[in-house]
Design a protein around this motif. Structure first.
Motif, PDB file in Angstrom:
ATOM      1  N   ALA A 161       0.698  -1.262  -0.122  1.00  0.00           N
ATOM      2  CA  ALA A 161       0.156  -0.056   0.098  1.00  0.00           C
ATOM      3  C   ALA A 161       0.829   1.140  -0.092  1.00  0.00           C
ATOM      4  CB  ALA A 161      -0.958   0.085   1.152  1.00  0.00           C
ATOM      5  N   VAL A 162       1.805   1.315   0.690  1.00  0.00           N
ATOM      6  CA  VAL A 162       2.861   2.181   0.694  1.00  0.00           C
ATOM      7  C   VAL A 162       3.470   2.469  -0.619  1.00  0.00           C
ATOM      8  CG1 VAL A 162       5.011   3.191   1.629  1.00  0.00           C
ATOM      9  CG2 VAL A 162       3.410   2.366   3.352  1.00  0.00           C
ATOM     10  N   LEU A 163       3.807   1.367  -1.039  1.00  0.00           N
ATOM     11  CA  LEU A 163       4.431   1.541  -2.647  1.00  0.00           C
ATOM     12  C   LEU A 163       3.701   2.016  -3.528  1.00  0.00           C
ATOM     13  CD1 LEU A 163       6.607  -1.857  -2.440  1.00  0.00           C
ATOM     14  CD2 LEU A 163       7.450   0.632  -2.379  1.00  0.00           C
ATOM     15  N   GLN A 164       2.382   1.915  -3.504  1.00  0.00           N
ATOM     16  CA  GLN A 164       1.526   2.462  -4.458  1.00  0.00           C
ATOM     17  C   GLN A 164       1.087   3.746  -4.526  1.00  0.00           C
ATOM     18  OE1 GLN A 164      -2.005  -0.115  -3.807  1.00  0.00           O
ATOM     19  NE2 GLN A 164      -1.388  -1.890  -5.078  1.00  0.00           N
ATOM     20  N   ARG A 165       1.628   4.612  -3.606  1.00  0.00           N
ATOM     21  CA  ARG A 165       1.554   6.013  -3.388  1.00  0.00           C
ATOM     22  C   ARG A 165       2.785   6.478  -4.429  1.00  0.00           C
ATOM     23  NH1 ARG A 165       0.513   8.047   2.263  1.00  0.00           N
ATOM     24  NH2 ARG A 165       2.005   9.627   1.703  1.00  0.00           N
ATOM     25  N   ALA A 166       2.249   7.654  -4.640  1.00  0.00           N
ATOM     26  CA  ALA A 166       3.254   8.447  -5.587  1.00  0.00           C
ATOM     27  C   ALA A 166       4.550   8.546  -5.138  1.00  0.00           C
ATOM     28  CB  ALA A 166       2.647   9.807  -6.016  1.00  0.00           C
ATOM     29  N   ASP A 167       4.776   8.661  -3.963  1.00  0.00           N
ATOM     30  CA  ASP A 167       6.025   8.835  -3.417  1.00  0.00           C
ATOM     31  C   ASP A 167       6.500   7.475  -2.494  1.00  0.00           C
ATOM     32  OD1 ASP A 167       4.337   8.922  -1.428  1.00  0.00           O
ATOM     33  OD2 ASP A 167       5.457  10.702   0.015  1.00  0.00           O
ATOM     34  N   GLY A 168       5.982   6.573  -2.860  1.00  0.00           N
ATOM     35  CA  GLY A 168       5.933   5.094  -2.218  1.00  0.00           C
ATOM     36  C   GLY A 168       7.344   4.603  -1.900  1.00  0.00           C
ATOM     37  N   LEU A 169       8.117   4.581  -2.880  1.00  0.00           N
ATOM     38  CA  LEU A 169       9.471   4.303  -2.655  1.00  0.00           C
ATOM     39  C   LEU A 169      10.345   4.759  -1.602  1.00  0.00           C
ATOM     40  CD1 LEU A 169      11.320   1.604  -3.423  1.00  0.00           C
ATOM     41  CD2 LEU A 169      12.439   3.168  -5.214  1.00  0.00           C
ATOM     42  N   GLU A 170      10.362   6.057  -1.660  1.00  0.00           N
ATOM     43  CA  GLU A 170      10.934   7.080  -0.942  1.00  0.00           C
ATOM     44  C   GLU A 170      10.529   7.057   0.358  1.00  0.00           C
ATOM     45  OE1 GLU A 170      13.842   8.706  -1.116  1.00  0.00           O
ATOM     46  OE2 GLU A 170      14.025   7.515  -2.817  1.00  0.00           O
ATOM     47  N   ARG A 171       9.020   7.136   0.464  1.00  0.00           N
ATOM     48  CA  ARG A 171       8.291   6.589   1.693  1.00  0.00           C
ATOM     49  C   ARG A 171       8.697   5.624   2.724  1.00  0.00           C
ATOM     50  NH1 ARG A 171       4.136   9.858   4.370  1.00  0.00           N
ATOM     51  NH2 ARG A 171       4.822  11.357   2.966  1.00  0.00           N
TER      52      ARG A 171
END
Length: 143
Positions: free
Chosen positions: A65-75
């Motif tokens: 779910a975090v990775l699906q965000r626009a900034d997912g990898l950095e987040r």
């Protein structure tokens, strides 16, 4: 999940799982060997003593779910590094290398995520090379 939503911090156990899921999902394919390796690591390694093994799938889903965000990898990297001590950063990198080595080949995407992880977790180049070499040796196959 809204892009402005603040994410809950990770526990060290969750951060270790996130590191493994990141590299497994890097090429958009999580192979059976990679998933089995993650399961073996979580059930057998001392770093996971006290971890609720039944929550593994929920933690992995949270990572996705975090990775699906626009900034997912950095987040995801920010969450991982905030949760781990320097020695556990090396452990996270080692577990991630084991996941990449598990299916006998490393995709360019997986290698790129490992490189980013090394930088984001501040792992020295020689330490990373030793960890990578150990993963290759552990996952070598006869024939």
């Amino acid at each position: 999940m809204p892009e402005t939503e603040t994410l809950e911090p990770l526990t060290p156990h969750e951060a270790l799982v996130f590191a493994m899921v990141l590299v497994s999902a890097a090429d958009r394919t999580m192979t059976d060997r990679e998933l089995k390796t993650i399961g073996r690591i979580v059930t057998a390694m001392p770093a996971f003593v006290g971890f609720d093994h039944g929550s593994l799938s929920q933690v992995a889903e949270r990572c996705v779910a975090v990775l699906q965000r626009a900034d997912g990898l950095e987040r995801a990297f920010a969450l991982i590094s905030a949760a781990l001590t320097p020695s556990l950063c090396e452990t996270a990198y080692a577990f991630a290398c084991d996941v990449v080595a598990a299916d006998g080949r490393a995709s360019q995407e997986e290698l790129r995520v490992l490189e980013l992880m090394r930088h984001r977790l501040d792992i020295e180049r020689l330490v990373a090379a030793a960890i990578e070499r150990g993963a290759r040796a552990r996952h070598a196959r006869l024939g």
